[in-house]
Scaffold this active site. Structure first.
Site, PDB file in Angstrom:
ATOM      1  N   SER A 690      20.870   0.793  30.904  1.00 25.86           N
ATOM      2  CA  SER A 690      19.835   0.235  31.683  1.00 25.86           C
ATOM      3  C   SER A 690      19.414  -0.684  33.164  1.00 25.86           C
ATOM      4  O   SER A 690      18.608  -0.724  33.621  1.00 25.86           O
ATOM      5  CB  SER A 690      18.921  -1.091  31.021  1.00 25.86           C
ATOM      6  OG  SER A 690      20.048  -2.258  31.172  1.00 25.86           O
ATOM      7  N   LYS A 733      14.102  -9.179  28.339  1.00 24.12           N
ATOM      8  CA  LYS A 733      14.217  -9.203  29.853  1.00 24.12           C
ATOM      9  C   LYS A 733      12.443  -9.399  30.664  1.00 24.12           C
ATOM     10  O   LYS A 733      12.908 -10.273  31.775  1.00 24.12           O
ATOM     11  CB  LYS A 733      14.387  -7.576  30.378  1.00 24.12           C
ATOM     12  CG  LYS A 733      15.825  -6.903  29.383  1.00 24.12           C
ATOM     13  CD  LYS A 733      15.785  -5.261  29.756  1.00 24.12           C
ATOM     14  CE  LYS A 733      17.264  -5.110  29.379  1.00 24.12           C
ATOM     15  NZ  LYS A 733      17.492  -3.070  29.547  1.00 24.12           N
TER      16      LYS A 733
END
Length: 809
Positions: A690, A733
């Site tokens: 990511s 996140k």
């Protein structure tokens, strides 16, 4: 008598002296000894065995070893599961240690072999006959030595071999065995053995006379003929306190056991098994070991809750009130518990669900299980699975083992006292397996609603119904749970708390709890919201609230010291002034802030980008730096990166190189420059795809010299063609970005659907930018256009048209 000198590895022995012709298994576990064995196996399979002077010495030095030992041959070696090595050695000949060659990693020595004298003299023949006659007499007294030993000794004609073989049948101390090993002359060795055998015969004769005398005294005492205790207070045989009374007590115990079995709500299978074991117990002596085993088994059968059930609390409003009192937030787990209670009210025989709370430490996984118990009105038991390696811990030991017990599941059922408790299996992801079995596999039956009504524990060996138990499990890391076990559970994610939630939790729960723990419940302690936010952001920065509670406890302990100092002669409870904690005096209690308030950077920087990462303890900010320097086109990746993240960096670089024309770079730029990608906090392992868009942004920024915005963070996987792919852990996140006061977040467009899980008040404070391609990321993250200006070519459309800035939510 001396022979040849050779270099061999030395293996020190505890309490053992090896003689020539002797074959014996040895268990070797010390690292230095294992190293010596491995070195010997790789050479000529010979090793020098010598005894230690003191067996307790774990790391013997040169002075701790005898100087005479045996050169031995290794016939078989077997590595055991615990790391030790079993080796079968055969003694070959005596040898004397000349000097040490090395002592690390094992002993290597020079030894001189001692040659045996062949043939038999007349004196030795006479000694051999005398020794064999004495040894025959010795066997008449030493019952533990088999008679066949004498026949094997009579077939040995070599005096030295006879002496070495005879040593094995005598109970000698280490010093005496070593003395015989150091006696090179066979005649002297036989003479010494003859003395030892005569001595042992005399000792055994004295022992026999003592036993005979005691037996005669007991035979003359009529009260001991039947194993009775002599009467001392006028009681006669068979009266009170005699064997008849013991038998009566045993019969009464058996009658009580039978009554308890009949009254207990056992299943038909369990009742039949219990009565069968009771029948066996009636035929045994009450003092026998087997009777104790059977009695313990029946005690366990009776003590388990077979039909004892607690009434469920079916008041939904009351259950909701309890959950709200105990925890702030945690919307999904609370909804799931209320759903369960509602269905339980409508469906009387519903099978218990298995819920698994996944989340970072300190978010309340264990405490919410206690609240569920209180809300449902059930008993609560907790079983910690962290570090469990033995399958028998779950399913129990079979009764053939000494000290056998049921598994932990049934032990917890006994502790609960009901057959429908709330059972918390804590840290289910911390189990591991070894040669004793796989405990995770043993849980499969217990956690399967279709099978756990007939759970079979190895100790009980009958089916036990666990279907009414409400199993709750907790874990930090879902990847560590075996797929088959995870499939049996309903996973509920607890991603972590927002700053606003932590402020409320601190006010409602943590401060009152810590005031009570630190003796300040009678005082007014006021902490401002600004101070709480400062503690949360500058002193903790975690997904849960465990460290926050610890820091609040630190503040209150220091206040307790101040209270006692200021009270002087007054009682502490007479203090009336409220105690105020604000941002100005917070440093006085907690010291300098542990974390920087400019973590995201005070201003835009070239080649420096804020990424978002997921860890097993919650989301976090991941900063990536890139720099170019003269070289030959090498890519350096530092910061303890995993393989997937390294591949992601290579993919990002490949895409950036395809855009070199747009950035106005020369064709040979990448051949003349090295690239260094660094992720700070190198001690922390980092992996995953990511960070692809973050690395690509830092690369373009470093190449073009355009700074990256310091108030924006991003996440997304990139492909070689610049597409942005979806990622996992989006909620964690985004919460991390909110925790670090970042307002703009770039996410893959395919992850938009996951935004519904993010709290609404967090979404209001953020601007989310969904993107499909890396070019869109660069337009948003860089402070000015990254495409170099140049004259447009005729009849050719531009490769890429910059997108407009996204509009805030």
């Amino acid at each position: 008598m001396s022979g040849t000198t050779k270099k061999l590895e030395l293996l020190p022995l505890r309490d053992v002296v090896i003689f020539p012709q002797m074959i014996v298994p040895l268990f070797v576990g010390r690292p230095k000894s294992i190293a010596a064995l491995e070195a010997a196996m790789n050479s000529n399979q010979e090793i020098f065995l010598v005894a230690q002077k003191q067996a307790k010495v774990n790391d013997p030095r040169e002075d701790d070893l005898y100087r005479v030992g045996t050169i031995s041959r290794m016939n078989q070696t077997l590595k055991l599961p615990d790391g030790t090595i079993r080796v079968l050695v055969e003694g070959v000949r005596r040898a004397r240690l000349i000097d040490f060659i090395s002592t690390d990693p094992h002993y290597s020595v020079n030894v001189e072999a001692i040659a045996e004298v062949e043939g038999e003299t007349a004196e030795q023949r006479a000694l051999r006959r005398a020794i064999l006659q004495s040894f025959e007499s010795y066997l008449d007294y030493a019952r533990k030595v088999p008679k066949d030993v004498l026949k094997s000794l009579q077939g040995i004609s070599n005096p030295g071999q006879l002496a070495d073989t005879l040593v094995l049948s005598l109970n000698l101390k280490l010093r005496e065995r070593q003395e015989l090993l150091e006696t090179y002359d066979p005649t002297a060795r036989l003479e010494r053995l003859y003395e030892i055998i005569q001595r042992e015969i005399e000792i055994l004769q004295v022992e026999q006379r003592i036993k005979s005398r005691i037996k005669k005294q007991m035979d003359r005492d009529p009260n001991r003929q039947q194993g009775q205790t002599p009467p001392t207070d006028g009681r006669t045989q068979g009266g009170p306190g005699g064997p008849d009374m013991e038998q009566d007590e045993f019969r009464n115990e058996l009658k009580e056991l039978e009554d308890q079995i009949n009254k207990k709500g056992l299943t038909e299978e369990a009742r039949s098994k219990a009565l069968k074991e009771l029948k066996k117990l009636r035929m045994m002596s009450p003092m026998s070991a087997e009777a104790t085993v059977v009695r313990n088994y029946l005690d366990w059968m009776i003590s388990l809750p077979w039909d004892e059930t607690t009434e469920d609390n079916q008041d939904i409003d009351e259950a909701e009130k309890v959950l709200e009192e105990d925890h702030y937030g945690l919307k999904k787990p609370k909804e799931r518990i209320l759903e369960y209670l509602a269905v339980r009210t409508l469906v009387k025989d519903m099978k218990g669900p298995i819920l698994c709370f996944i989340g970072p430490p300190g978010v309340g996984k264990t405490s919410i299980a206690k609240s569920i118990s209180r809300a449902t009105g059930r008993k609560f038991v907790r079983l910690s699975l962290g570090g469990v390696r033995d399958e028998a811990e779950i399913r129990g030991h079979r009764r053939t083992y000494i000290g056998a017990l049921p598994g932990k599941l049934l032990q917890m059922m006994k502790k609960a006292g009901t057959n429908n408790p709330v059972m918390l299996l804590d840290e289910i992801d911390k189990m591991s397996s070894d040669f004793r079995g796989d405990p995770a596999s043993a849980l499969l039956e217990a956690l399967d609603p279709e099978q756990n009504n007939v759970f079979n524990d190895h100790y009980l060996d009958v089916d036990y119904d666990l279907s009414k138990v409400m199993f709750l499990t907790t874990a930090n890391y879902i990847q560590n749970i075996p797929p088959a076990l995870k499939d049996r559970m309903e996973v509920i994610q607890l991603p972590g708390y927002t700053e606003e939630e932590k402020v409320e939790i601190a006010r409602r729960y943590l401060m009152p709890k810590q005031q009570k723990n630190n003796g300040l419940q009678d005082y007014t302690v006021n902490i401002t919201e600004g101070a709480l936010r400062s503690v949360i952001f500058n002193y903790t920065r975690e997904a849960g609230v465990r460290n926050l509670e610890r820091e609040l406890g630190t503040i209150l302990r220091k206040i307790a010291v101040e209270v006692l100092k200021n009270s002087k002669k007054k009682q502490a409870k007479d203090q009336e002034k409220p105690i105020n904690i604000n941002e100005r005096n917070l440093e006085k209690y907690l010291g300098v802030a542990k974390f920087r308030d400019d973590y995201a950077g005070k201003q835009p920087e070239v080649g420096f980008t804020n990424g978002l990462a997921w860890t097993e303890v919650g989301g976090t900010l991941l900063q990536i730096e890139v720099n170019f320097l003269p070289g030959k086109g090498h890519l350096s990746l530092t910061g303890k990166l995993g393989d997937v993240m390294k591949e992601s960096a290579q993919a990002a670089l490949s895409w950036v190189r395809t855009q070199s024309d747009l950035m106005g770079l020369s064709d040979d730029f990448f051949q003349k420059h090295d690239i260094h990608v660094h992720v700070p906090e190198g001690a922390v392992p980092k992996d995953g795809p990511s960070a692809g868009v973050t690395i690509a942004t830092s690369l373009v920024s470093a190449l073009t010299g355009i700074p990256v915005r310091n108030d924006i963070a991003m996440t997304g996987e990139t492909t070689l063609h610049g597409r942005v792919l979806p990622i996992g852990g989006l909620k964690e996140k985004i919460l991390a970005a909110h925790r670090y006061h970042i307002k703009d977040i770039i996410i893959p467009e395919d992850n938009e659907k996951d935004l519904k899980d993010v709290p609404k008040h967090v979404m209001k404070a953020l601007v989310i930018h969904p993107v499909k391609r890396v070019e869109e990321v660069l337009d948003l993250a860089l402070v000015k256009p990254w495409i170099a200006e140049k004259e447009p070519e005729e009849d050719k459309a531009p490769d890429y048209v910059p997108r407009e800035k996204s509009v805030p939510n």
